[in-house]
Scaffold this active site. Structure first.
Site, PDB file in Angstrom:
ATOM      1  N   ASP A   1      -2.847  37.856 -12.638  1.00  0.00           N
ATOM      2  CA  ASP A   1      -3.679  36.929 -11.877  1.00  0.00           C
ATOM      3  C   ASP A   1      -5.120  36.935 -12.367  1.00  0.00           C
ATOM      4  OD1 ASP A   1      -4.199  35.089  -9.749  1.00  0.00           O
ATOM      5  OD2 ASP A   1      -5.118  36.723  -8.630  1.00  0.00           O
TER       6      ASP A   1
ATOM      7  N   LYS B   1       2.004  39.756  -3.260  1.00  0.00           N
ATOM      8  CA  LYS B   1       0.655  39.341  -3.620  1.00  0.00           C
ATOM      9  C   LYS B   1      -0.371  40.323  -3.060  1.00  0.00           C
ATOM     10  CE  LYS B   1      -0.221  34.886  -3.509  1.00  0.00           C
ATOM     11  NZ  LYS B   1      -0.327  34.537  -4.945  1.00  0.00           N
TER      12      LYS B   1
ATOM     13  N   LYS C   1       1.541  25.266  -3.591  1.00  0.00           N
ATOM     14  CA  LYS C   1       0.302  24.600  -3.154  1.00  0.00           C
ATOM     15  C   LYS C   1       0.527  23.088  -3.112  1.00  0.00           C
ATOM     16  CE  LYS C   1      -2.543  28.327  -4.985  1.00  0.00           C
ATOM     17  NZ  LYS C   1      -3.555  28.761  -5.996  1.00  0.00           N
TER      18      LYS C   1
ATOM     19  N   GLU D   1       2.239  40.428  -8.164  1.00  0.00           N
ATOM     20  CA  GLU D   1       0.955  39.952  -8.690  1.00  0.00           C
ATOM     21  C   GLU D   1       0.034  41.148  -8.938  1.00  0.00           C
ATOM     22  OE1 GLU D   1      -1.335  36.388  -6.944  1.00  0.00           O
ATOM     23  OE2 GLU D   1      -2.311  38.144  -6.073  1.00  0.00           O
TER      24      GLU D   1
ATOM     25  N   ARG E   1       0.817  -1.205   0.000  1.00  0.00           N
ATOM     26  CA  ARG E   1       0.000   0.000   0.000  1.00  0.00           C
ATOM     27  C   ARG E   1       0.857   1.264   0.000  1.00  0.00           C
ATOM     28  NH1 ARG E   1      -3.793   0.520  -2.453  1.00  0.00           N
ATOM     29  NH2 ARG E   1      -2.566   2.237  -3.295  1.00  0.00           N
TER      30      ARG E   1
END
Length: 293
Positions: free
Chosen positions: A222, A167, A135, A201, A100
């Site tokens: 963006d 950002k 991410k 951004e 597994r």
């Protein structure tokens, strides 16, 4: 391309086996009191790019160093539907105990590499590179970014210390949102390490102008439409690299690439890649082969 993250693979294998085998394998122990010579094949159930095979091999050997493994497809290579990528021979109990965890590595990482390959193939006619993002699953970043590279993608920042990226929430926090994109760029140029590129951004063409005035090295567009990207690329005019991000799919990436950016960053490569379908087929060795095994 990131090198093979050997230390991270060893760590992940150790953690994975502790999770799955830390309290023993009560089913296998109940059914088999003695060694059971067996043969296993890991088989691709569809076309894919192999990733995580190194981790799978280490998983089997960590459970039982006496197992004999034959690698038929290496990390980064394609495998077709029905193709065997790895065979294992030895004690069937050991194979069951490692199965597994080994498949978890292969299915997850091959899924990332395969999805990345599909995105790269979709824009192969355009001079644009495909980037990943941060991410990623906590603790799995090295492995996931390695899988992106195996699929043909390029790794973006590995951590917050790898580059300056201003950002929307940075701008919101600066003086309650009163600081402009230009002012934020100027602050970053003054205080951040000089060798690092400055990425900012933006969401509008007005912010593109402010980013240019602030001497941004990379302007990240963006959630813009391809038409807006085309306008921004024309406005920037090679004074900065152009990156696009937000809502990128296999259905719209060619339109985005055609709009003229230098790079496209895609969070879905790591946070939404479907697991590749691979299976392990296990059979006991016949008596004649048992004597030789």
């Amino acid at each position: 391309m990131m090198p093979l993250p050997a230390a991270e693979i060893r760590r992940a294998v150790r953690i994975g086996l502790h999770e799955d085998l830390g309290d023993g394998d009560v089913t296998t122990s109940a059914l088999f009191s003695k060694r059971v010579p067996a043969h296993a094949s890991i088989v691709a159930q569809h076309s894919l790019i192999v990733a995580g095979l190194s981790a799978a091999v280490q998983t089997f050997l960590a459970v039982d160093p006496a197992l004999t493994l034959t690698v038929l497809r290496h990390d980064g290579e394609p495998a077709e539907d029905g193709e065997v990528i790895l065979t294992i021979e030895g004690d069937g109990r050991s194979i069951l105990q490692a199965e597994r965890v080994a498949l978890n590595f292969l299915q997850h990482l091959s899924g990332i590499a395969t999805l990345t390959h599909r995105f790269c193939q979709a824009v192969k006619d355009y001079p644009v590179i495909i980037l990943d993002t941060r991410k990623t699953l906590p603790g799995w970043r090295s492995l996931q970014k390695w899988a992106v590279a195996l699929g043909g993608g390029t790794n973006h920042r590995y951590s917050l210390g790898d580059g300056v990226l201003i950002k929307d929430n940075h701008l919101a926090l600066l003086q309650g949102g009163k600081t402009s994109v230009r002012r934020a760029c100027q602050l970053a140029h003054r205080k951040a390490p000089q060798a690092m590129s400055l990425i900012v951004e933006v969401e509008t063409l007005a912010e593109v102008r402010h980013a240019l005035a602030g001497n941004a090295d990379v302007i990240l567009l963006d959630n813009m439409t391809p038409a807006m990207v085309r306008q921004a690329v024309k406005l920037i005019g090679h004074r900065a690299l152009v990156e696009v991000s937000g809502g990128i799919t296999l259905q719209n990436i060619r339109a985005m690439a055609a709009a003229g950016p230098d790079r496209i960053s895609i969070g879905a490569l790591t946070h939404s890649a479907p697991a590749a379908d691979l299976s392990l087929v296990l059979t006991p060795l016949p008596p004649a082969r048992r004597r030789r095994a």
